[in-house]
Design a protein around this motif. Sequence first.
Motif, PDB file in Angstrom:
ATOM      1  N   SER A 103     -14.969  13.904  -9.747  1.00 37.72           N
ATOM      2  CA  SER A 103     -14.162  14.433 -10.714  1.00 37.72           C
ATOM      3  C   SER A 103     -14.747  15.442 -11.150  1.00 37.72           C
ATOM      4  CB  SER A 103     -13.507  13.462 -12.187  1.00 37.72           C
ATOM      5  OG  SER A 103     -12.990  12.390 -11.489  1.00 37.72           O
ATOM      6  N   THR A 104     -14.203  16.387 -11.980  1.00 34.58           N
ATOM      7  CA  THR A 104     -14.967  17.719 -12.315  1.00 34.58           C
ATOM      8  C   THR A 104     -13.810  17.251 -13.944  1.00 34.58           C
ATOM      9  OG1 THR A 104     -13.129  19.382 -11.952  1.00 34.58           O
ATOM     10  CG2 THR A 104     -14.554  18.581 -10.058  1.00 34.58           C
ATOM     11  N   GLY A 105     -15.012  18.092 -14.729  1.00 36.66           N
ATOM     12  CA  GLY A 105     -14.300  18.355 -16.041  1.00 36.66           C
ATOM     13  C   GLY A 105     -15.662  17.926 -17.208  1.00 36.66           C
ATOM     14  N   ASP A 106     -15.861  19.233 -18.141  1.00 35.25           N
ATOM     15  CA  ASP A 106     -16.908  19.306 -19.301  1.00 35.25           C
ATOM     16  C   ASP A 106     -15.663  18.191 -20.111  1.00 35.25           C
ATOM     17  OD1 ASP A 106     -18.180  20.862 -18.577  1.00 35.25           O
ATOM     18  OD2 ASP A 106     -17.619  21.995 -19.255  1.00 35.25           O
ATOM     19  N   GLU A 107     -14.787  18.020 -20.233  1.00 37.29           N
ATOM     20  CA  GLU A 107     -13.382  16.850 -20.828  1.00 37.29           C
ATOM     21  C   GLU A 107     -13.964  15.509 -20.535  1.00 37.29           C
ATOM     22  OE1 GLU A 107     -12.571  18.671 -18.618  1.00 37.29           O
ATOM     23  OE2 GLU A 107     -10.572  18.432 -18.050  1.00 37.29           O
ATOM     24  N   LEU A 108     -14.513  15.331 -19.678  1.00 35.69           N
ATOM     25  CA  LEU A 108     -14.087  14.031 -18.919  1.00 35.69           C
ATOM     26  C   LEU A 108     -14.846  13.078 -19.761  1.00 35.69           C
ATOM     27  CD1 LEU A 108     -13.244  14.547 -15.416  1.00 35.69           C
ATOM     28  CD2 LEU A 108     -11.207  14.071 -17.674  1.00 35.69           C
TER      29      LEU A 108
ATOM     30  N   ARG B  95     -20.267  18.338 -13.908  1.00 33.02           N
ATOM     31  CA  ARG B  95     -19.682  19.306 -15.002  1.00 33.02           C
ATOM     32  C   ARG B  95     -18.961  20.922 -15.009  1.00 33.02           C
ATOM     33  NH1 ARG B  95     -18.022  15.541 -18.489  1.00 33.02           N
ATOM     34  NH2 ARG B  95     -19.333  13.946 -18.807  1.00 33.02           N
ATOM     35  N   ASP B  96     -18.589  21.284 -15.368  1.00 36.09           N
ATOM     36  CA  ASP B  96     -18.352  22.606 -15.152  1.00 36.09           C
ATOM     37  C   ASP B  96     -19.025  24.102 -15.027  1.00 36.09           C
ATOM     38  OD1 ASP B  96     -14.858  22.087 -14.912  1.00 36.09           O
ATOM     39  OD2 ASP B  96     -14.976  21.738 -16.805  1.00 36.09           O
ATOM     40  N   GLU B  97     -20.085  23.316 -14.156  1.00 35.81           N
ATOM     41  CA  GLU B  97     -21.406  24.080 -14.125  1.00 35.81           C
ATOM     42  C   GLU B  97     -21.655  24.319 -12.774  1.00 35.81           C
ATOM     43  OE1 GLU B  97     -25.115  23.846 -14.027  1.00 35.81           O
ATOM     44  OE2 GLU B  97     -24.552  21.662 -15.216  1.00 35.81           O
TER      45      GLU B  97
ATOM     46  N   GLY C 124      -9.422  18.464 -10.182  1.00 34.96           N
ATOM     47  CA  GLY C 124      -9.831  19.786 -10.967  1.00 34.96           C
ATOM     48  C   GLY C 124     -10.462  20.880 -10.935  1.00 34.96           C
ATOM     49  N   GLY C 125     -10.827  21.875 -11.302  1.00 34.76           N
ATOM     50  CA  GLY C 125     -11.405  23.055 -10.749  1.00 34.76           C
ATOM     51  C   GLY C 125     -10.747  23.637 -10.054  1.00 34.76           C
ATOM     52  N   VAL C 126      -9.307  24.110  -9.928  1.00 30.99           N
ATOM     53  CA  VAL C 126      -9.459  24.521  -8.465  1.00 30.99           C
ATOM     54  C   VAL C 126      -7.914  25.299  -9.202  1.00 30.99           C
ATOM     55  CG1 VAL C 126     -10.211  22.646  -6.989  1.00 30.99           C
ATOM     56  CG2 VAL C 126      -7.541  22.549  -7.889  1.00 30.99           C
TER      57      VAL C 126
ATOM     58  N   LEU D 212     -13.397  28.190 -15.913  1.00 32.20           N
ATOM     59  CA  LEU D 212     -14.324  27.794 -15.679  1.00 32.20           C
ATOM     60  C   LEU D 212     -13.834  26.489 -14.166  1.00 32.20           C
ATOM     61  CD1 LEU D 212     -16.294  25.724 -18.686  1.00 32.20           C
ATOM     62  CD2 LEU D 212     -16.282  26.771 -17.480  1.00 32.20           C
ATOM     63  N   ASP D 213     -12.843  27.422 -14.035  1.00 33.96           N
ATOM     64  CA  ASP D 213     -12.820  26.790 -12.258  1.00 33.96           C
ATOM     65  C   ASP D 213     -13.453  27.400 -10.866  1.00 33.96           C
ATOM     66  OD1 ASP D 213     -10.509  24.785 -13.705  1.00 33.96           O
ATOM     67  OD2 ASP D 213      -9.305  26.658 -13.904  1.00 33.96           O
ATOM     68  N   LEU D 214     -14.973  25.989 -11.132  1.00 32.36           N
ATOM     69  CA  LEU D 214     -16.036  27.088 -10.341  1.00 32.36           C
ATOM     70  C   LEU D 214     -15.338  26.191  -8.670  1.00 32.36           C
ATOM     71  CD1 LEU D 214     -18.612  26.586 -13.384  1.00 32.36           C
ATOM     72  CD2 LEU D 214     -17.407  28.028 -12.850  1.00 32.36           C
TER      73      LEU D 214
HETATM   74 MG    MG Z   1     -11.092  21.582 -14.979  1.00 31.28          MG
END
Ligand code: MG
Length: 405
Positions: free
Chosen positions: A180-185, A223-225, A246-248, A253-255
């Motif tokens: 899972s990707t995301g700074d919000e998680l 993380r989105d990094e 996520g992230g696509v 931040l969709d890296l």
């Molecule tokens: Mg995301």
Amino acid sequence: MLDIDQALELVLQSSLPLPAQQLPLNAALGRTLAETIHSDVDSPPHDKSIVDGYALRAADVSAAGMSLNLLEEVTAGKLPTHHIVPGAATRVMTGAPLPLGADAVVMVEKCYEADDGSILINEFPVKAGQNIMRRGSSMKAGQGLLMPGDTLRAIEIGLLAEVGRMDLKVIPAPSVAILSTGDELVPVGEKPSAGKIRNSNECLLEALVKKYHATPIPLGIARDETDDLRNKIEQGLQHDVLVISGGVSAGVLDLVPRVLADLNVRQIFHKINLKPGKPLWFGLREESGQQRRCLVFGLPGNPVSSYICFELFVRPALGRLSAHDDQRWHGVTATLGNDYEFRGGRFTLHPVAVHEQGGKWIVTPLPWRGSGDLFGLSHADAVVQLAGEARTFKAGESVKIFFLN
Ligand code: MG
Ligand code: AMP
């Protein structure tokens, strides 16, 4: 933009059956067999009684109410010690070997044991062979039972146990890394602080992987990094399949697509004509000169998008890796129960309730807040396919639905 059939074709072209492995029987449920299985026993191993009753010679019962001498009692697992001679009977339990000389069994309910120990037979006529299962009548030693390509259900697991196969050659379960990707998680076990949400997709995707008899490998949250994504994606690429949530999409931040490109994962497509699920990313990493490959799915992070994209694309890929015949999410024809206003645009899958009426599936579209509304989806029995220009779909129209189960 690709439509879902074109995208699925590309996914299936990249999905090859995994090499067969020797696995223990208790790990074989849902697997595809990769060898021929023969029986090593006759089943049943002896002529046996299929009821609790009395073994006798049918010809001895020449009228109703005949009296026979009781020789002995044989329970399942024991062997008879007496032959049945004219005028005699042996009490046998279900599964017990039939005594020599007997050619029929009369159910205990039809017999009466007199005070002097003799047995009165209240059945007439008694047919030779009744209530007897002959040795080898189910299967014979040496007989072929299962073939390469057969799927092992609980029934086949029982059959393999009957012939003593403690391990066997099968196509193994694909291992599926989930990232899972995301700074919000935050992890599911934590209470989210302001601005955060729980990483519920990890549990959702893990459940889906198990549902299709593959092995989930949860990798937690990246993380989105770039560095964190890179490290965790590298771990995920060690498996047969990597599912990233996520992230696509098109956010700053969709890296994920960039990091995948840096790690030599070849993009096969990005974005499809589907609502929910438009940002879906799919690619492949092949290790040069080696058989090993990893299929990589970048699912949009909204839970309903992740769910729909998994059923449409990851599920058939897992089927192909497992050498199953066809694990696609097939639609069925149904009838719209009331008018529905379609806004047009993308190929859409909308949650519906379904009931059966006069041999037809009748569909009622449900209120739904879109790809973030997993609770809304939880009330649905299926999703209905809507496409084309904006228009009113009329009650009574034929539609295609995909059941949720
Ligand atoms: Mg995301
Ligand atoms: P993204 O695809 O990264 O743009 O994410 C889209 C939305 O999906 C986010 O704003 C979140 O609300 C939600 N989301 C992303 N990842 C997860 C996750 N692991 N579990 C639950 N919801 C998520």
